[in-house]
Scaffold this motif. Structure first.
Motif, PDB file in Angstrom:
ATOM      1  N   GLY B 223       0.815  -1.210   0.000  1.00 58.22           N
ATOM      2  CA  GLY B 223       0.000   0.000   0.000  1.00 58.22           C
ATOM      3  C   GLY B 223       0.852   1.265   0.000  1.00 58.22           C
ATOM      4  N   GLN B 368     -17.098   8.614   6.242  1.00 63.53           N
ATOM      5  CA  GLN B 368     -16.640   7.758   5.159  1.00 63.53           C
ATOM      6  C   GLN B 368     -17.797   6.943   4.586  1.00 63.53           C
ATOM      7  N   THR B 389     -18.829   3.414   0.547  1.00 59.78           N
ATOM      8  CA  THR B 389     -17.917   4.343   1.220  1.00 59.78           C
ATOM      9  C   THR B 389     -17.419   5.384   0.228  1.00 59.78           C
ATOM     10  N   ASP B 392     -14.699   4.035  -1.950  1.00 55.74           N
ATOM     11  CA  ASP B 392     -14.855   2.617  -2.265  1.00 55.74           C
ATOM     12  C   ASP B 392     -13.835   1.752  -1.543  1.00 55.74           C
ATOM     13  N   THR B 393     -13.585   2.065  -0.284  1.00 53.76           N
ATOM     14  CA  THR B 393     -12.582   1.333   0.474  1.00 53.76           C
ATOM     15  C   THR B 393     -13.260   0.369   1.442  1.00 53.76           C
ATOM     16  N   SER B 394     -12.454  -0.551   1.967  1.00 52.21           N
ATOM     17  CA  SER B 394     -12.943  -1.441   3.020  1.00 52.21           C
ATOM     18  C   SER B 394     -11.750  -1.900   3.835  1.00 52.21           C
ATOM     19  N   GLY B 397      -8.059  -0.217   4.391  1.00 49.42           N
ATOM     20  CA  GLY B 397      -8.194   0.920   3.484  1.00 49.42           C
ATOM     21  C   GLY B 397      -9.193   1.944   3.997  1.00 49.42           C
ATOM     22  N   LEU B 398     -10.295   1.457   4.577  1.00 50.10           N
ATOM     23  CA  LEU B 398     -11.328   2.348   5.101  1.00 50.10           C
ATOM     24  C   LEU B 398     -10.788   3.135   6.298  1.00 50.10           C
ATOM     25  N   ALA B 401      -8.354   5.700   5.046  1.00 51.96           N
ATOM     26  CA  ALA B 401      -9.041   6.828   4.409  1.00 51.96           C
ATOM     27  C   ALA B 401      -9.648   7.750   5.460  1.00 51.96           C
TER      28      ALA B 401
END
Lengths: 144, 517
Positions: B223, B368, B389, B392-394, B397-398, B401
């Motif tokens: 990442g 988010q 979100t 578009d993260t999860s 990543g969420l 963000a």
């Protein structure tokens, strides 16, 4: 009851000078000398699981080593000088623990040697002598 | 037995996987391994995570929550009654100065925490909130509070029934209290439970405590640094782990042990700053959490969906009832086993009620999760499986963000945190696995080295391949530990009850005193 002089002793040359100095004073005043060695230890340091498991064993070994290689020879070396000598072995923060020993022993005076770190080093890492000057509960002699 | 077969498969696959890693991850080999593994272990994974008929509620989650509730009631809400005393113990108020140099309560707590604080607090919470909505936070906190009683029970037993050896070292954990405790109460089957627990513990150590961690550490690295082959991360990690656990190089471990609490402090500190910056929204966030907990606010699965996610992530994160913490705490020398119980009940509190809640609040407050302006309910993503979100993260990543929206440098810090947390969790689990291993095969240098070398090989496997079924299986193994452990705890809880009653009455009568400083 005779006066008790606590000497912080770590086996260094400076500590030896402090011990000799204290012995002379003790001989003159008829005091007892208590040789105190503190093993540096913080209950707030972090250990791995394996270190936790082995801690008791290590502690026993450390105490044993300190007694055999530090305390016993120091005591033996001064035995003939006609001053009664006792020893204390403790774990903890060095300056705090020496203060604590002085209180518990009802000491009249505290003697320590000075290692002579550079002023910068002492400022960053602190020094036992510096802390004791500030916090000692009894008169404290620092032997250069 | 298939379980045994799967263990053989693990061992047999190791060299093959190494080769595959070096050959730059041929997908076909990965695929083959996945298929073989899924074929032979799928039934076990399905069994552990199977829902109650007609619902989507996994029985294993209910198993843990029911256990936590039973212990909470049985011990008269000990986690609230004893909370102040736990803090006093950790502060050292009851520590005899003559025992200085032995492991302090604080050290036991810190070490056990470094095994549990980790990805669950960062990625797991994001998954829970992403799927279950803000309401999942409520159920997560509730499960964390209840889980404190489970930890209390298992850690007290861990210390009480440990083995002490002539050289002063100790071994303890569920396998020991299941054997000795059952024998003491005249119950049959303790030995069988202990062996089952040990097998699951070893598998869990290789899986969730190792491969999953290595895998996530690699994800975190890519990442930040961009894509590169996983075996590079794996080999580096394996070497470091090898040096620490086989070479006994304590300096690396102690550096990590010092840095991990620091990272945790940075993490919680950043979260607090974000919350303070958005202080006017905290009330709104809690409103969302409470409303979501009971209505669902349009989340997939509604209120039950939020509840499942919250409970599940709490269990994953704090490991209460799993039995792992009992292994860590049992090595501490203490005159009263119950004091370790009191100290350990702080772990789910710090891990779940404080750190996990921070993550959840930051995700909610930085908005988010996309809310439909017109109706005020959350919008689902295209697949309908989770809330839409902003980026578009999860998962990680969420979280990245959410924190990144306030501090642009945070994702880098987070990557470092994930790597360090992963490393410290691996070190902890290598110890848990080793204890289970020596319980099964006996103590001895050669046997211990064998385990440690296998452990390091699994680090490389975990980092280099995306082995979904293997990870699923190891998650299942960790929860299988809880099945065996909790079952045993029900039979042994009267013993803990006696200890608590005796200790608390002596504390009240003044027989157990504070040491003045």
């Amino acid at each position: 009851m005779t006066d008790r002089f606590v000497v912080g002793f770590d086996g260094s040359e400076a500590a030896q000078r402090a011990l000799d100095f204290a012995l002379e004073r003790a001989a003159a005043q008829g005091a007892t000398v208590v040789i105190a060695h503190v093993l540096e230890w913080s209950p707030y340091s972090f250990l791995t699981p394996t270190e936790i498991e082995e801690r008791h064993k290590r502690r026993t070994e450390e105490l044993d080593r300190a007694e055999k290689s530090l305390i016993a020879p120091a005591k033996a070396a001064v035995e003939g000088r006609g001053v009664p000598v006792e020893t204390v072995l403790r774990y903890g923060h060095i300056a705090d623990t020496l203060c604590d020993v002085a209180k518990k022993q009802n000491a009249a005076q505290l003697f320590i040697g000075r290692n002579g770190h550079s002023p910068f080093g002492s400022r960053v890492f602190g020094s036992v002598a510096g802390s004791l000057v500030q916090t000692a509960p009894v008169p404290c002699t620092i032997v250069p | 037995m298939t379980r045994f077969a799967s263990r053989l498969a693990f061992a047999a696959l190791a060299p093959t996987l190494m080769a595959s890693a070096v050959a730059a991850q041929e997908t076909s080999i990965d695929q083959k391994i996945n298929d073989i593994f899924a074929g032979s272990t799928g039934w076990f994974v399905n069994f552990i995570f199977s829902p109650f008929p007609g619902t989507s509620f996994p029985w294993i989650v209910a198993w843990l929550v029911v256990a936590a509730t039973v212990f909470t009631v049985y011990f008269g809400f000990i986690q609230f009654r004893g909370f102040g005393h736990s803090i006093a113990l950790v502060k050292g108020d009851y520590s005899d100065p003559d025992d200085a140099g032995e492991v302090s309560h604080f050290q036991a707590l810190a070490t056990a925490l470094s095994g549990t604080v980790g990805l669950g607090n960062i990625a797991g919470v994001a998954v829970a909130v992403g799927i279950g909505g803000p309401g999942a936070t409520f159920w997560m906190i509730l499960a964390g509070l209840m889980g404190m009683a489970s930890k209390f029970t298992e850690c007290t037993l861990g210390v009480k029934y440990r083995n002490e050896y002539p050289d002063g070292t100790v071994s303890g954990g569920p396998m020991y209290y299941l054997t000795k405790g059952f024998a003491e109460r005249g119950l049959p089957g303790g030995k069988i439970l202990a062996v089952m627990f040990s097998i699951f513990c070893i598998l869990g150590a290789f899986g969730g405590g190792n491969m999953f961690q290595a895998n996530q550490a690699h994800q975190a690295l890519t990442g930040v640094l961009g894509e590169f082959p996983g075996y590079i991360t794996g080999v580096i990690f394996a070497i470091v782990v090898f040096v620490v656990i086989v070479g006994g190089l304590k300096s690396i471990a102690s550096v990590t042990e010092k840095v991990v609490p620091f990272m945790a402090a940075i993490y919680v500190g950043s979260a607090l700053i974000i919350l303070i910056m958005n202080a006017n929204m905290i009330g709104w966030a809690f409103g969302q959490i409470f409303a979501g907990a009971f209505t669902g606010l349009g989340v997939a699965g509604g209120m039950v969906g939020a509840l499942i996610q919250g409970f599940k992530r709490a269990a994953f994160s704090n490991e209460a009832g799993v039995g792992s913490a009992a292994i860590a705490h049992s090595a501490v020398r203490t005159k009263e086993p119950i004091t370790e119980g009191f100290v350990s009940l702080l772990e789910p509190f710090i891990d779940t009620v404080v750190i996990c809640t921070m993550t959840a609040l930051v995700i909610i407050i930085t908005q988010q999760l996309v809310i439909d302006e017109a109706t005020g309910v959350y919008l689902l993503n295209e697949a309908g499986t989770a809330i839409k979100t902003v980026g578009d993260t999860s998962g990680v990543g969420l979280t990245a963000a959410a924190f990144g929206s306030a501090f642009s440098w945070f994702p880098t810090i987070l990557a470092i945190a994930v790597i360090l947390f992963a490393f410290s969790t691996m070190i902890s689990w290598s110890y848990y696995g080793l204890k289970a291993w020596t319980y099964l095969f006996g103590e001895g240098k050669a046997k211990e080295i064998t385990f440690k070398v296998i452990f390091c090989i699994f680090v490389i496997i975990g980092a280099s391949a995306s082995l979904g079924p293997v990870i699923d299986f190891s998650d299942a193994a960790i929860f299988a530990m809880a099945v065996v452990n909790v079952f045993g705890l029900y039979f042994l809880m009267p013993i803990v009850k006696r200890e608590v009653d005796s200790y608390l009455s002596r504390l009240k009568s003044g027989e157990i005193k504070k040491f003045t400083h």
